[in-house]
Design a protein around this motif. Structure first.
Motif, PDB file in Angstrom:
ATOM      1  N   LYS A   1       0.661  -2.167  10.699  1.00 27.90           N
ATOM      2  CA  LYS A   1       0.344  -0.747  10.587  1.00 27.90           C
ATOM      3  C   LYS A   1       1.055  -0.168   9.368  1.00 27.90           C
ATOM      4  O   LYS A   1       2.273  -0.356   9.197  1.00 27.90           O
ATOM      5  CB  LYS A   1       0.767   0.002  11.853  1.00 27.90           C
ATOM      6  CG  LYS A   1       0.080  -0.511  13.117  1.00 27.90           C
ATOM      7  CD  LYS A   1       0.511   0.279  14.339  1.00 27.90           C
ATOM      8  CE  LYS A   1      -0.071  -0.307  15.611  1.00 27.90           C
ATOM      9  NZ  LYS A   1      -1.544  -0.277  15.638  1.00 27.90           N
ATOM     10  N   VAL A   2       0.301   0.517   8.535  1.00 27.95           N
ATOM     11  CA  VAL A   2       0.852   1.082   7.302  1.00 27.95           C
ATOM     12  C   VAL A   2       0.473   2.556   7.222  1.00 27.95           C
ATOM     13  O   VAL A   2      -0.709   2.909   7.385  1.00 27.95           O
ATOM     14  CB  VAL A   2       0.317   0.346   6.051  1.00 27.95           C
ATOM     15  CG1 VAL A   2       0.960   0.900   4.795  1.00 27.95           C
ATOM     16  CG2 VAL A   2       0.543  -1.155   6.167  1.00 27.95           C
TER      17      VAL A   2
ATOM     18  N   PRO B   1      -9.104  -0.380  13.945  1.00 24.04           N
ATOM     19  CA  PRO B   1      -9.888  -1.107  14.934  1.00 24.04           C
ATOM     20  C   PRO B   1     -11.264  -1.498  14.378  1.00 24.04           C
ATOM     21  O   PRO B   1     -11.730  -0.919  13.394  1.00 24.04           O
ATOM     22  CB  PRO B   1     -10.033  -0.097  16.074  1.00 24.04           C
ATOM     23  CG  PRO B   1      -9.994   1.235  15.385  1.00 24.04           C
ATOM     24  CD  PRO B   1      -9.013   1.067  14.258  1.00 24.04           C
ATOM     25  N   ASP B   2     -11.880  -2.498  15.010  1.00 21.37           N
ATOM     26  CA  ASP B   2     -13.227  -2.882  14.621  1.00 21.37           C
ATOM     27  C   ASP B   2     -14.179  -1.725  14.893  1.00 21.37           C
ATOM     28  O   ASP B   2     -14.188  -1.167  15.988  1.00 21.37           O
ATOM     29  CB  ASP B   2     -13.686  -4.109  15.417  1.00 21.37           C
ATOM     30  CG  ASP B   2     -12.911  -5.355  15.037  1.00 21.37           C
ATOM     31  OD1 ASP B   2     -12.567  -5.498  13.850  1.00 21.37           O
ATOM     32  OD2 ASP B   2     -12.656  -6.189  15.929  1.00 21.37           O
TER      33      ASP B   2
ATOM     34  N   LEU C   1       0.823  -1.213   0.000  1.00 19.26           N
ATOM     35  CA  LEU C   1       0.000   0.000   0.000  1.00 19.26           C
ATOM     36  C   LEU C   1       0.860   1.268   0.000  1.00 19.26           C
ATOM     37  O   LEU C   1       0.426   2.321  -0.480  1.00 19.26           O
ATOM     38  CB  LEU C   1      -0.927   0.012   1.217  1.00 19.26           C
ATOM     39  CG  LEU C   1      -2.035  -1.057   1.245  1.00 19.26           C
ATOM     40  CD1 LEU C   1      -2.691  -1.097   2.607  1.00 19.26           C
ATOM     41  CD2 LEU C   1      -3.071  -0.760   0.158  1.00 19.26           C
ATOM     42  N   LYS C   2       2.069   1.171   0.542  1.00 15.54           N
ATOM     43  CA  LYS C   2       2.941   2.348   0.609  1.00 15.54           C
ATOM     44  C   LYS C   2       3.308   2.870  -0.776  1.00 15.54           C
ATOM     45  O   LYS C   2       3.573   4.061  -0.948  1.00 15.54           O
ATOM     46  CB  LYS C   2       4.216   2.005   1.386  1.00 15.54           C
ATOM     47  CG  LYS C   2       3.986   1.714   2.863  1.00 15.54           C
ATOM     48  CD  LYS C   2       5.308   1.418   3.561  1.00 15.54           C
ATOM     49  CE  LYS C   2       5.108   1.156   5.045  1.00 15.54           C
ATOM     50  NZ  LYS C   2       6.392   0.851   5.731  1.00 15.54           N
TER      51      LYS C   2
ATOM     52  N   THR D   1      -5.227  11.883   8.944  1.00 19.09           N
ATOM     53  CA  THR D   1      -4.202  10.870   9.168  1.00 19.09           C
ATOM     54  C   THR D   1      -4.338   9.745   8.164  1.00 19.09           C
ATOM     55  O   THR D   1      -5.449   9.342   7.809  1.00 19.09           O
ATOM     56  CB  THR D   1      -4.276  10.302  10.596  1.00 19.09           C
ATOM     57  OG1 THR D   1      -3.286   9.269  10.733  1.00 19.09           O
ATOM     58  CG2 THR D   1      -5.650   9.717  10.884  1.00 19.09           C
ATOM     59  N   GLY D   2      -3.204   9.230   7.717  1.00 20.54           N
ATOM     60  CA  GLY D   2      -3.203   8.134   6.766  1.00 20.54           C
ATOM     61  C   GLY D   2      -2.651   6.856   7.367  1.00 20.54           C
ATOM     62  O   GLY D   2      -1.908   6.130   6.702  1.00 20.54           O
ATOM     63  N   ASN D   3      -2.993   6.582   8.613  1.00 21.65           N
ATOM     64  CA  ASN D   3      -2.519   5.370   9.272  1.00 21.65           C
ATOM     65  C   ASN D   3      -3.588   4.284   9.179  1.00 21.65           C
ATOM     66  O   ASN D   3      -4.667   4.415   9.764  1.00 21.65           O
ATOM     67  CB  ASN D   3      -2.192   5.655  10.744  1.00 21.65           C
ATOM     68  CG  ASN D   3      -1.046   6.636  10.885  1.00 21.65           C
ATOM     69  OD1 ASN D   3      -0.043   6.519  10.189  1.00 21.65           O
ATOM     70  ND2 ASN D   3      -1.184   7.596  11.774  1.00 21.65           N
ATOM     71  N   TRP D   4      -3.295   3.221   8.454  1.00 17.69           N
ATOM     72  CA  TRP D   4      -4.222   2.105   8.312  1.00 17.69           C
ATOM     73  C   TRP D   4      -3.631   0.894   9.024  1.00 17.69           C
ATOM     74  O   TRP D   4      -2.429   0.628   8.930  1.00 17.69           O
ATOM     75  CB  TRP D   4      -4.460   1.760   6.841  1.00 17.69           C
ATOM     76  CG  TRP D   4      -5.240   2.821   6.091  1.00 17.69           C
ATOM     77  CD1 TRP D   4      -5.818   3.935   6.614  1.00 17.69           C
ATOM     78  CD2 TRP D   4      -5.514   2.844   4.687  1.00 17.69           C
ATOM     79  NE1 TRP D   4      -6.442   4.657   5.621  1.00 17.69           N
ATOM     80  CE2 TRP D   4      -6.284   4.013   4.427  1.00 17.69           C
ATOM     81  CE3 TRP D   4      -5.210   2.002   3.629  1.00 17.69           C
ATOM     82  CZ2 TRP D   4      -6.721   4.357   3.157  1.00 17.69           C
ATOM     83  CZ3 TRP D   4      -5.650   2.329   2.349  1.00 17.69           C
ATOM     84  CH2 TRP D   4      -6.402   3.502   2.111  1.00 17.69           C
TER      85      TRP D   4
END
Length: 298
Positions: free
Chosen positions: A210-211, A263-264, A185-186, A196-199
């Motif tokens: 964590k990406v 998170p769920d 994905l990066k 924020t773009g933290n998936w």
């Protein structure tokens, strides 16, 4: 063993707020009285429910276990009260509800007619906005919220799970190549919602991955993510209910379908911290819960 429902309600609020005094105030109890009630519950159960410091309280493992059961017991008690006290004839008045624009339009509005037919003495005012409103300050009876909840004095009831998926258009994947692992994905154009773009992804209970993603387009509006994905701008992170039709038609394709997104997220009915819940609020909450349970996309 007989559970005191008020003590369970207090225990649930302490776990949400992380403060015995604040939770006790909602029940009209002094900090001392609230502490004594929690201690009595611990003595009754024979376990320690909270680790206490001068600044906060946190659930112990036994407390976490009790919290799951407490939610079930309290929801069952509320269901019983609703069934015994609420009939179609005495459920009446103005019901003010707020929800996010996309979710409200696609998942609530299609059922409005049926609800009003069931409860002809209710007037429903539905305010749709992607801005989180202060339901106490603005006088709403209920908010339907999607995601994770922060600690507050508001009361929440889970209505359903909210699975999320990564999606892209076939044209984008043909141009940019398939995504084989989360780290791929990066190197892709990802459409970021918010600041924020933290998936975070997980496969089969393995360690979280964590990406940090990025791309040429960011937005604060959920439907803009959908539109951009359809245009081939990049990969988007969406709730399954929001993209199901596009997936079924082939206009979108799932990316990394073997991974779940963390998170769920859940779908919540959130209401002000009144101890007495109006029958019209109970009726709408239970109506939506029934609709969502029969929806395979939620």
């Amino acid at each position: 063993m007989v559970f005191d429902l008020k003590s369970l309600e207090l225990f649930q609020r302490v776990s949400a707020l992380g403060a015995i005094g604040r939770a006790g105030a909602e029940f009209g109890l002094s900090p001392t009285a609230a502490t004594q009630r929690i201690q009595a519950l611990e003595e009754e159960l024979g376990v320690k429910l909270f680790n206490r410091t001068t600044r906060a309280v946190a659930l112990t493992p036994d407390g976490e276990l009790l919290l799951d059961h407490a939610r079930t017991i309290l929801e069952a008690a509320e269901d019983a009260r609703t069934a015994l006290s609420a009939s179609h004839e005495n459920v009446s008045g103005l019901l003010r509800v707020t929800a996010s624009a996309s979710f409200g339009r696609t998942q609530i509005v299609p059922h409005v007619g049926e609800f009003l037919d069931l409860h002809p003495n209710i007037s429903l005012s539905l305010y749709l906005s992607d801005t989180i409103v202060d339901i106490v300050d603005q006088g709403f009876d209920l908010a339907i919220r999607v995601g994770t909840l922060t600690s507050s004095s508001l009361l929440a009831r889970k209505l359903a799970d909210n699975p999320r998926v990564l999606v892209a258009s076939p044209s984008y994947l043909k141009r940019a190549g398939d995504v084989m692992t989360p780290k791929d994905l990066k190197s892709h154009s990802c459409i970021v919602l918010g600041s924020t773009g933290n998936w975070t992804l997980q496969k089969d209970a393995e360690q979280d991955i964590k990406v940090r993603v990025s791309g040429a387009f960011t937005t604060n509006y959920g439907e803009a993510v959908t539109d951009a994905v359809l245009q081939g701008v990049g990969i988007g992170l969406k709730s399954l209910w929001d993209v199901s039709q596009n997936l079924a038609s082939g206009r979108m394709t799932r990316v990394l379908p073997d991974y779940r997104i963390l998170p769920d997220w859940k779908i919540w009915a959130v209401r002000p911290p009144h101890r007495v819940v109006p029958a019209r609020v109970k009726a709408f909450t239970h109506f939506l819960e029934g609709k969502f349970k029969g929806n395979d996309l939620i």
